[in-house]
Design a protein around this motif. Sequence first.
Motif, PDB file in Angstrom:
ATOM      1  N   MET A 103      40.771  47.411  38.864  1.00 38.39           N
ATOM      2  CA  MET A 103      41.662  46.548  39.631  1.00 38.39           C
ATOM      3  C   MET A 103      41.220  45.098  39.460  1.00 38.39           C
ATOM      4  O   MET A 103      40.031  44.798  39.533  1.00 38.39           O
ATOM      5  N   ALA A 155      42.371  41.031  40.674  1.00 35.07           N
ATOM      6  CA  ALA A 155      43.173  40.148  41.522  1.00 35.07           C
ATOM      7  C   ALA A 155      42.397  38.846  41.697  1.00 35.07           C
ATOM      8  O   ALA A 155      41.224  38.761  41.334  1.00 35.07           O
ATOM      9  N   ASP A 198      41.489  41.765  47.329  1.00 34.13           N
ATOM     10  CA  ASP A 198      42.790  42.233  46.847  1.00 34.13           C
ATOM     11  C   ASP A 198      42.674  43.149  45.634  1.00 34.13           C
ATOM     12  O   ASP A 198      43.670  43.708  45.194  1.00 34.13           O
ATOM     13  N   ALA A 217      46.378  47.455  47.331  1.00 34.49           N
ATOM     14  CA  ALA A 217      47.121  46.210  47.103  1.00 34.49           C
ATOM     15  C   ALA A 217      48.419  46.465  46.348  1.00 34.49           C
ATOM     16  O   ALA A 217      49.377  45.705  46.474  1.00 34.49           O
ATOM     17  N   LEU A 218      48.472  47.541  45.573  1.00 38.43           N
ATOM     18  CA  LEU A 218      49.680  47.856  44.805  1.00 38.43           C
ATOM     19  C   LEU A 218      50.850  48.238  45.692  1.00 38.43           C
ATOM     20  O   LEU A 218      51.996  48.200  45.262  1.00 38.43           O
ATOM     21  N   SER A 230      54.802  42.040  47.502  1.00 41.02           N
ATOM     22  CA  SER A 230      53.832  41.512  46.549  1.00 41.02           C
ATOM     23  C   SER A 230      54.244  41.843  45.120  1.00 41.02           C
ATOM     24  O   SER A 230      54.966  42.802  44.874  1.00 41.02           O
ATOM     25  N   ASN A 256      52.948  43.154  41.687  1.00 36.56           N
ATOM     26  CA  ASN A 256      51.809  43.906  41.172  1.00 36.56           C
ATOM     27  C   ASN A 256      52.185  44.584  39.869  1.00 36.56           C
ATOM     28  O   ASN A 256      53.364  44.748  39.560  1.00 36.56           O
ATOM     29  N   THR A 297      50.990  38.368  36.520  1.00 39.10           N
ATOM     30  CA  THR A 297      50.907  39.009  37.835  1.00 39.10           C
ATOM     31  C   THR A 297      49.759  38.423  38.650  1.00 39.10           C
ATOM     32  O   THR A 297      49.921  38.098  39.835  1.00 39.10           O
ATOM     33  N   GLY A 338      49.275  38.436  42.637  1.00 39.67           N
ATOM     34  CA  GLY A 338      49.349  39.890  42.746  1.00 39.67           C
ATOM     35  C   GLY A 338      48.095  40.578  42.240  1.00 39.67           C
ATOM     36  O   GLY A 338      47.138  39.933  41.821  1.00 39.67           O
ATOM     37  N   ALA A 339      48.128  41.888  42.272  1.00 37.02           N
ATOM     38  CA  ALA A 339      47.022  42.717  41.796  1.00 37.02           C
ATOM     39  C   ALA A 339      47.480  43.503  40.577  1.00 37.02           C
ATOM     40  O   ALA A 339      48.639  43.876  40.461  1.00 37.02           O
ATOM     41  N   VAL A 340      46.535  43.754  39.678  1.00 38.56           N
ATOM     42  CA  VAL A 340      46.809  44.538  38.476  1.00 38.56           C
ATOM     43  C   VAL A 340      45.868  45.725  38.445  1.00 38.56           C
ATOM     44  O   VAL A 340      44.661  45.569  38.674  1.00 38.56           O
TER      45      VAL A 340
END
Length: 90
Positions: A17, A19, A24, A29-30, A35, A37, A60, A65-67
Amino acid sequence: MPRLHILSGAPCSFAVMVALSESDAVPEALMRPGSANALLTHDPGMSWTDRRGEALARATIEAGGAVAFAFVTLGDAMACHRRIAGGRPQ
């Protein structure tokens, strides 16, 4: 900083993950409403995404956002984690 997570019962059981903030960089977070993501999945033996995946991940994260880079094997996830972390131990 990237964070490595083990996801029980998921087809891709390991995720890195990423962010802007460490808090995050979690799988939860997804699912946050509103948001932006991205979830990028990888076949066994793949430890990195293609250029389109890189561009999606970068956009992202820049949008706050989060990846999740999701992997079937722990070794592939660890290789991705090392690449993002620049080889620094986490």
